[in-house]
Design a protein around this motif. Sequence first.
Motif, PDB file in Angstrom:
ATOM      1  N   ALA A 125     -33.918 -40.134  74.474  1.00  0.00           N
ATOM      2  CA  ALA A 125     -33.707 -38.707  74.710  1.00  0.00           C
ATOM      3  C   ALA A 125     -32.272 -38.485  75.160  1.00  0.00           C
ATOM      4  O   ALA A 125     -31.604 -39.406  75.633  1.00  0.00           O
ATOM      5  CB  ALA A 125     -34.674 -38.198  75.784  1.00  0.00           C
ATOM      6  N   MET A 126     -31.807 -37.245  75.010  1.00  0.00           N
ATOM      7  CA  MET A 126     -30.477 -36.892  75.488  1.00  0.00           C
ATOM      8  C   MET A 126     -30.621 -36.166  76.829  1.00  0.00           C
ATOM      9  O   MET A 126     -31.318 -35.159  76.928  1.00  0.00           O
ATOM     10  CB  MET A 126     -29.742 -36.007  74.486  1.00  0.00           C
ATOM     11  N   ALA A 127     -29.967 -36.701  77.850  1.00  0.00           N
ATOM     12  CA  ALA A 127     -30.026 -36.123  79.194  1.00  0.00           C
ATOM     13  C   ALA A 127     -28.626 -35.728  79.640  1.00  0.00           C
ATOM     14  O   ALA A 127     -27.638 -36.350  79.265  1.00  0.00           O
ATOM     15  CB  ALA A 127     -30.625 -37.121  80.185  1.00  0.00           C
ATOM     16  N   PHE A 156     -39.935 -39.171  79.110  1.00  0.00           N
ATOM     17  CA  PHE A 156     -38.741 -38.424  79.506  1.00  0.00           C
ATOM     18  C   PHE A 156     -38.718 -38.231  81.015  1.00  0.00           C
ATOM     19  O   PHE A 156     -37.653 -38.283  81.648  1.00  0.00           O
ATOM     20  CB  PHE A 156     -38.706 -37.054  78.814  1.00  0.00           C
ATOM     21  N   ALA A 157     -39.888 -37.980  81.605  1.00  0.00           N
ATOM     22  CA  ALA A 157     -39.965 -37.821  83.066  1.00  0.00           C
ATOM     23  C   ALA A 157     -39.552 -39.102  83.778  1.00  0.00           C
ATOM     24  O   ALA A 157     -38.812 -39.077  84.771  1.00  0.00           O
ATOM     25  CB  ALA A 157     -41.381 -37.412  83.473  1.00  0.00           C
ATOM     26  N   VAL A 158     -40.022 -40.244  83.259  1.00  0.00           N
ATOM     27  CA  VAL A 158     -39.659 -41.540  83.841  1.00  0.00           C
ATOM     28  C   VAL A 158     -38.147 -41.756  83.752  1.00  0.00           C
ATOM     29  O   VAL A 158     -37.485 -42.138  84.729  1.00  0.00           O
ATOM     30  CB  VAL A 158     -40.404 -42.682  83.111  1.00  0.00           C
ATOM     31  N   MET A 159     -37.579 -41.483  82.573  1.00  0.00           N
ATOM     32  CA  MET A 159     -36.151 -41.709  82.367  1.00  0.00           C
ATOM     33  C   MET A 159     -35.307 -40.712  83.145  1.00  0.00           C
ATOM     34  O   MET A 159     -34.256 -41.045  83.682  1.00  0.00           O
ATOM     35  CB  MET A 159     -35.832 -41.647  80.872  1.00  0.00           C
ATOM     36  N   VAL A 288     -30.760 -41.715  76.851  1.00  0.00           N
ATOM     37  CA  VAL A 288     -31.555 -42.585  77.722  1.00  0.00           C
ATOM     38  C   VAL A 288     -32.706 -43.197  76.933  1.00  0.00           C
ATOM     39  O   VAL A 288     -33.181 -42.637  75.956  1.00  0.00           O
ATOM     40  CB  VAL A 288     -32.090 -41.813  78.942  1.00  0.00           C
ATOM     41  N   GLY A 289     -33.149 -44.374  77.384  1.00  0.00           N
ATOM     42  CA  GLY A 289     -34.232 -45.077  76.711  1.00  0.00           C
ATOM     43  C   GLY A 289     -33.755 -46.154  75.770  1.00  0.00           C
ATOM     44  O   GLY A 289     -34.542 -46.709  75.001  1.00  0.00           O
ATOM     45  N   LEU A 290     -32.458 -46.484  75.828  1.00  0.00           N
ATOM     46  CA  LEU A 290     -31.884 -47.511  74.958  1.00  0.00           C
ATOM     47  C   LEU A 290     -31.645 -48.806  75.724  1.00  0.00           C
ATOM     48  O   LEU A 290     -31.621 -48.822  76.962  1.00  0.00           O
ATOM     49  CB  LEU A 290     -30.564 -47.008  74.374  1.00  0.00           C
ATOM     50  N   ASN A 291     -31.422 -49.890  74.972  1.00  0.00           N
ATOM     51  CA  ASN A 291     -31.169 -51.198  75.572  1.00  0.00           C
ATOM     52  C   ASN A 291     -29.736 -51.338  76.060  1.00  0.00           C
ATOM     53  O   ASN A 291     -29.095 -52.375  75.863  1.00  0.00           O
ATOM     54  CB  ASN A 291     -31.450 -52.304  74.543  1.00  0.00           C
ATOM     55  N   GLY A 292     -29.231 -50.325  76.672  1.00  0.00           N
ATOM     56  CA  GLY A 292     -27.861 -50.279  77.174  1.00  0.00           C
ATOM     57  C   GLY A 292     -27.525 -48.844  77.513  1.00  0.00           C
ATOM     58  O   GLY A 292     -28.242 -47.916  77.111  1.00  0.00           O
ATOM     59  N   PHE A 321     -29.533 -48.765  85.874  1.00  0.00           N
ATOM     60  CA  PHE A 321     -30.387 -47.677  85.411  1.00  0.00           C
ATOM     61  C   PHE A 321     -31.576 -48.170  84.598  1.00  0.00           C
ATOM     62  O   PHE A 321     -32.721 -47.771  84.828  1.00  0.00           O
ATOM     63  CB  PHE A 321     -29.509 -46.719  84.588  1.00  0.00           C
ATOM     64  N   ASN A 322     -31.345 -49.045  83.641  1.00  0.00           N
ATOM     65  CA  ASN A 322     -32.430 -49.488  82.761  1.00  0.00           C
ATOM     66  C   ASN A 322     -33.482 -50.308  83.487  1.00  0.00           C
ATOM     67  O   ASN A 322     -34.655 -50.304  83.112  1.00  0.00           O
ATOM     68  CB  ASN A 322     -31.863 -50.282  81.580  1.00  0.00           C
ATOM     69  N   ASP A 323     -33.091 -51.032  84.534  1.00  0.00           N
ATOM     70  CA  ASP A 323     -34.075 -51.788  85.312  1.00  0.00           C
ATOM     71  C   ASP A 323     -35.075 -50.848  85.986  1.00  0.00           C
ATOM     72  O   ASP A 323     -36.274 -51.157  86.080  1.00  0.00           O
ATOM     73  CB  ASP A 323     -33.380 -52.648  86.375  1.00  0.00           C
ATOM     74  N   SER A 324     -34.587 -49.695  86.447  1.00  0.00           N
ATOM     75  CA  SER A 324     -35.480 -48.709  87.066  1.00  0.00           C
ATOM     76  C   SER A 324     -36.482 -48.175  86.052  1.00  0.00           C
ATOM     77  O   SER A 324     -37.663 -47.984  86.368  1.00  0.00           O
ATOM     78  CB  SER A 324     -34.667 -47.545  87.650  1.00  0.00           C
ATOM     79  N   ILE A 325     -36.003 -47.931  84.826  1.00  0.00           N
ATOM     80  CA  ILE A 325     -36.905 -47.445  83.781  1.00  0.00           C
ATOM     81  C   ILE A 325     -37.961 -48.486  83.457  1.00  0.00           C
ATOM     82  O   ILE A 325     -39.154 -48.175  83.332  1.00  0.00           O
ATOM     83  CB  ILE A 325     -36.109 -47.073  82.514  1.00  0.00           C
ATOM     84  N   ARG A 326     -37.557 -49.747  83.329  1.00  0.00           N
ATOM     85  CA  ARG A 326     -38.515 -50.811  83.002  1.00  0.00           C
ATOM     86  C   ARG A 326     -39.606 -50.914  84.071  1.00  0.00           C
ATOM     87  O   ARG A 326     -40.794 -51.089  83.760  1.00  0.00           O
ATOM     88  CB  ARG A 326     -37.783 -52.148  82.878  1.00  0.00           C
ATOM     89  N   GLU A 327     -39.202 -50.810  85.329  1.00  0.00           N
ATOM     90  CA  GLU A 327     -40.170 -50.916  86.430  1.00  0.00           C
ATOM     91  C   GLU A 327     -41.186 -49.778  86.372  1.00  0.00           C
ATOM     92  O   GLU A 327     -42.394 -49.999  86.510  1.00  0.00           O
ATOM     93  CB  GLU A 327     -39.410 -50.891  87.763  1.00  0.00           C
ATOM     94  N   ARG A 328     -40.698 -48.548  86.171  1.00  0.00           N
ATOM     95  CA  ARG A 328     -41.605 -47.403  86.093  1.00  0.00           C
ATOM     96  C   ARG A 328     -42.505 -47.498  84.861  1.00  0.00           C
ATOM     97  O   ARG A 328     -43.700 -47.186  84.921  1.00  0.00           O
ATOM     98  CB  ARG A 328     -40.799 -46.106  86.039  1.00  0.00           C
ATOM     99  N   LEU A 329     -41.937 -47.925  83.738  1.00  0.00           N
ATOM    100  CA  LEU A 329     -42.710 -47.987  82.502  1.00  0.00           C
ATOM    101  C   LEU A 329     -43.863 -48.976  82.600  1.00  0.00           C
ATOM    102  O   LEU A 329     -44.913 -48.777  81.992  1.00  0.00           O
ATOM    103  CB  LEU A 329     -41.805 -48.372  81.331  1.00  0.00           C
TER     104      LEU A 329
END
Length: 350
Positions: A125-127, A156-159, A288-292, A321-329
């Motif tokens: 998504a674009m944030a 999107f809420a998680v990201m 957001v939501g990409l591997n980088g 940032f991405n580590d936080s997304i992985r944990e929530r996901l």
Amino acid sequence: MFSLAVDAMGGDGGPDVVVAGLALAADRHRGARVLLIGDEKRLRPILARHPKAAAICTVRHAPTAISMDMKPTAALRVRDSSLRMVMDAVAAGEAAGVVSAGNSGAMLALAKIVVKTLPGIARPAMAAISPSMKGDVVMLDLGANVACDTRNLVEFAVMGEAFAKAVLGLPAPSIGLLNVGAEEVKGDERLRQAAEMLRDSPLASQFHGFVEGHDITAGTTDVVVTDGFTGNVALKTGEGAMKMASGLFRQVFTSSMAGRLAYLLVRPALMRMKDWLDPRRYNGAVFVGLNGVVVKSHGGTDAQGFASAVDVAMDMVTHQFNDSIRERLAHMTTLTTSRPKMEAERQAAL
């Protein structure tokens, strides 16, 4: 590993704006290492005029550049462009993130194909950050996904929550789903299901519920989640309203002698408001939501605006940032898979 890979050739201003922006950002990120990719013959003399940028940059030559009007499908076939090479650097693990002011469609297409989405994320998504009465607000999606389902909105809420933590420094950002009303019965089925999932999720204590259009500028929540069609309309409407207000102020204060005298009295306050609403301060939309980390700067921005986009990227890299997304996901995946079973058991009990 480089902190960022930067596309030197993107945007209306090209390398001049990019390098000048990096020079401004260098003062705020002294430990940064930047892989600057573009036409080396053009970059060397510009870097010589900006020693602060030169101190943090390593130049890599790219023989071609993606034009602002090139179609994404065509951009995917140009493997030696500066935009493709910055994506390759992240995919190869050379850099943690990308910043470019180039072609938005080509950038999203390359990011999805080369950098790829995080495991568990259906769509990136674009944030971006917008101003409100209570401070800055994160909005997503702003146009990457015109149509979204329940799963997309929850992701999107998680990201968005992770983005607000990393960029705005909020320990527990509040989240709202954009709807046509705040009542629980409003909206379509996908919105109501997304709200229900968020209420049962690890984000439950941060989930405010439904918000309306006026809640964005009121700052009712720190994160506003919506589909890309609605988000893009809301964003462009807000930008248009700000331009209209600026034009009306100009008319009021220049149409008469009384108006010009009044302007002299209120000028300091107007300057503070102008600085607060300066679009360069909010430059830097993030896929957001990409591997980088992938940050899109506005193509028509100046050096100060590009530096703001670099700030956003560095904040996201620094705060993992991405580590936080992985944990929530991980928690959200458990919830998603268990919900159908729980619903079936509830129906059987009835």
